[in-house]
Design an enzyme around this catalytic site. Structure first.
Site, PDB file in Angstrom:
ATOM      1  N   GLN A 103     -50.865 -65.449 -49.330  1.00 47.41           N
ATOM      2  CA  GLN A 103     -50.225 -66.255 -48.281  1.00 47.41           C
ATOM      3  C   GLN A 103     -51.149 -67.418 -47.909  1.00 47.41           C
ATOM      4  O   GLN A 103     -50.772 -68.304 -47.163  1.00 47.41           O
ATOM      5  CB  GLN A 103     -49.965 -65.414 -47.031  1.00 47.41           C
ATOM      6  CG  GLN A 103     -49.065 -64.232 -47.261  1.00 47.41           C
ATOM      7  CD  GLN A 103     -49.063 -63.309 -46.062  1.00 47.41           C
ATOM      8  OE1 GLN A 103     -48.264 -63.450 -45.136  1.00 47.41           O
ATOM      9  NE2 GLN A 103     -49.975 -62.354 -46.053  1.00 47.41           N
ATOM     10  N   HIS A 121     -47.280 -69.566 -49.895  1.00 47.44           N
ATOM     11  CA  HIS A 121     -47.181 -70.565 -48.833  1.00 47.44           C
ATOM     12  C   HIS A 121     -47.740 -71.912 -49.251  1.00 47.44           C
ATOM     13  O   HIS A 121     -48.034 -72.757 -48.405  1.00 47.44           O
ATOM     14  CB  HIS A 121     -47.894 -70.064 -47.567  1.00 47.44           C
ATOM     15  CG  HIS A 121     -47.195 -68.881 -46.943  1.00 47.44           C
ATOM     16  ND1 HIS A 121     -47.801 -68.073 -46.003  1.00 47.44           N
ATOM     17  CD2 HIS A 121     -45.965 -68.353 -47.144  1.00 47.44           C
ATOM     18  CE1 HIS A 121     -46.959 -67.121 -45.652  1.00 47.44           C
ATOM     19  NE2 HIS A 121     -45.836 -67.259 -46.335  1.00 47.44           N
ATOM     20  N   CYS A 129     -44.496 -85.735 -51.926  1.00 44.13           N
ATOM     21  CA  CYS A 129     -43.678 -86.799 -51.327  1.00 44.13           C
ATOM     22  C   CYS A 129     -42.535 -86.157 -50.543  1.00 44.13           C
ATOM     23  O   CYS A 129     -41.836 -85.293 -51.067  1.00 44.13           O
ATOM     24  CB  CYS A 129     -43.117 -87.689 -52.447  1.00 44.13           C
ATOM     25  SG  CYS A 129     -41.879 -88.845 -51.870  1.00 44.13           S
ATOM     26  N   CYS A 152     -42.334 -94.151 -54.288  1.00 46.64           N
ATOM     27  CA  CYS A 152     -41.161 -94.570 -53.482  1.00 46.64           C
ATOM     28  C   CYS A 152     -41.546 -95.014 -52.081  1.00 46.64           C
ATOM     29  O   CYS A 152     -40.685 -95.406 -51.285  1.00 46.64           O
ATOM     30  CB  CYS A 152     -40.147 -93.424 -53.404  1.00 46.64           C
ATOM     31  SG  CYS A 152     -40.667 -92.107 -52.291  1.00 46.64           S
ATOM     32  N   GLY A 189     -56.179 -58.076 -45.730  1.00 45.37           N
ATOM     33  CA  GLY A 189     -56.447 -59.146 -44.765  1.00 45.37           C
ATOM     34  C   GLY A 189     -55.217 -59.875 -44.292  1.00 45.37           C
ATOM     35  O   GLY A 189     -55.247 -61.083 -44.075  1.00 45.37           O
ATOM     36  N   SER A 191     -51.932 -59.585 -41.379  1.00 48.33           N
ATOM     37  CA  SER A 191     -51.379 -58.860 -40.228  1.00 48.33           C
ATOM     38  C   SER A 191     -49.961 -58.381 -40.524  1.00 48.33           C
ATOM     39  O   SER A 191     -49.354 -57.693 -39.704  1.00 48.33           O
ATOM     40  CB  SER A 191     -51.362 -59.793 -39.009  1.00 48.33           C
ATOM     41  OG  SER A 191     -50.548 -60.928 -39.310  1.00 48.33           O
ATOM     42  N   ASN A 215     -58.077 -53.794 -44.183  1.00 48.08           N
ATOM     43  CA  ASN A 215     -58.008 -54.662 -43.008  1.00 48.08           C
ATOM     44  C   ASN A 215     -59.000 -54.155 -41.984  1.00 48.08           C
ATOM     45  O   ASN A 215     -59.192 -52.951 -41.860  1.00 48.08           O
ATOM     46  CB  ASN A 215     -56.583 -54.625 -42.415  1.00 48.08           C
ATOM     47  CG  ASN A 215     -56.339 -55.805 -41.496  1.00 48.08           C
ATOM     48  OD1 ASN A 215     -57.109 -56.045 -40.576  1.00 48.08           O
ATOM     49  ND2 ASN A 215     -55.277 -56.555 -41.769  1.00 48.08           N
TER      50      ASN A 215
END
Ligand code: OAD
Length: 247
Positions: A103, A121, A129, A152, A189, A191, A215
């Protein structure tokens, strides 16, 4: 002090044919990168996510959002992968099949030597762009913040997933397939607060995998996993690999 691990856990690891790992900000904490939800040090302790990591925030103040990510890129550039990242890179050499799903957007798994990382993610080091939705590697430094697409002229944005945005479909499909097909699933690691990533450990469990949480604190899936290894991933992961694959 080397930690004792249950014999059954070590045997399961040695016999595993396919391991999937989901990591979250906690795996980069020992590299000095702030997590999101740790109360004191977490990123969200000082900033409100809805002010920075949403399409609306970018619409409202693209310069602020771009500069926040530039600050995070700088923090990451000064950081180094830690022993937890290195252990996960080594794990790929110890089992026939490893899917590393993250993530995190910091790219530290790749810097530790992990290959083919599934980035749910996105990645803070990539920009895209906003109009063409394509990754842009370089652009003229006109002093504009955010910079503009050389093709562009539209604004560039970090190639990361913001709140309310869809995850990259291909990455999510690969992650879900890995969770369904693995013998062992590590949740390291994280949550387990943000879906659909947080769903993956439960998909693995329901498919019959042994699920291991690494964790330093309890999480909302701690009661649902097979083994809880409580402590910093930078210590636990190297010790676990040394115990399972000595010598
Ligand atoms: P969080 O900050 O929500 O959770 C970090 C987890 O790591 C917590 O459970 C901590 O207890 C744990 N932790 C902290 N230090 C650790 C250490 N040294 N070793 C092991 N665990 C440690 O971060 P994430 O779970 O990654 O999404 O957050 C998930 C997503 O929420 C992020 O990807 C981001 C955020 O909104 C987007 O930006 C879309």
């Amino acid at each position: 002090m080397s930690r004792e691990f249950e014999h059954a856990l070590l045997t399961t690891l040695r016999r595993a044919r396919s391991i999937a790992v989901l990591t979250g900000a906690g795996v980069s904490a020992e590299s000095g990168i702030p997590t999101f939800r740790d109360a004191q040090t977490g990123l969200w302790a000082r900033f409100r996510p809805e002010d920075l990591a949403t399409p609306e925030a970018f619409e409202r103040d693209p310069k602020l959002v771009w500069e926040w990510y530039a600050w995070r890129r700088d923090v990451v550039a000064k950081a180094a992968p830690n022993a937890g990242h290195a252990a996960l890179a080594r794990l790929a050499t110890l089992v026939p099949e490893l899917a590393l799903i993250t993530q995190n957007v910091d790219g530290l798994h790749q810097r530790a030597g992990s290959r083919d990382v599934i980035e749910l993610h996105g990645n803070i080091h990539r920009s895209r762009c906003v109009r063409e939705n394509t990754v842009v590697e370089s652009w003229a430094d006109t002093g504009d913040l955010p910079p503009r697409c050389p093709r562009c002229g539209a604004l560039l944005r970090p190639d990361v997933v913001w709140f309310g945005e869809m995850l990259p479909a291909a990455a999510l499909e690969r992650a879900e397939a890995a969770a369904r097909g693995c013998d062992v699933f590590f949740s390291v690691g994280t949550s387990a607060a943000v879906y659909p990533a947080a769903h993956l450990p439960l998909v693995a469990r329901d498919a019959g995998a042994t699920v291991i949480e690494v964790n330093k604190d309890p999480t909302r899936i701690s009661n649902a996993v097979t083994y809880v290894l409580r402590g910093p991933s930078g210590e636990i992961l190297p010790q676990l690999l040394a115990a399972a694959w000595p010598g």
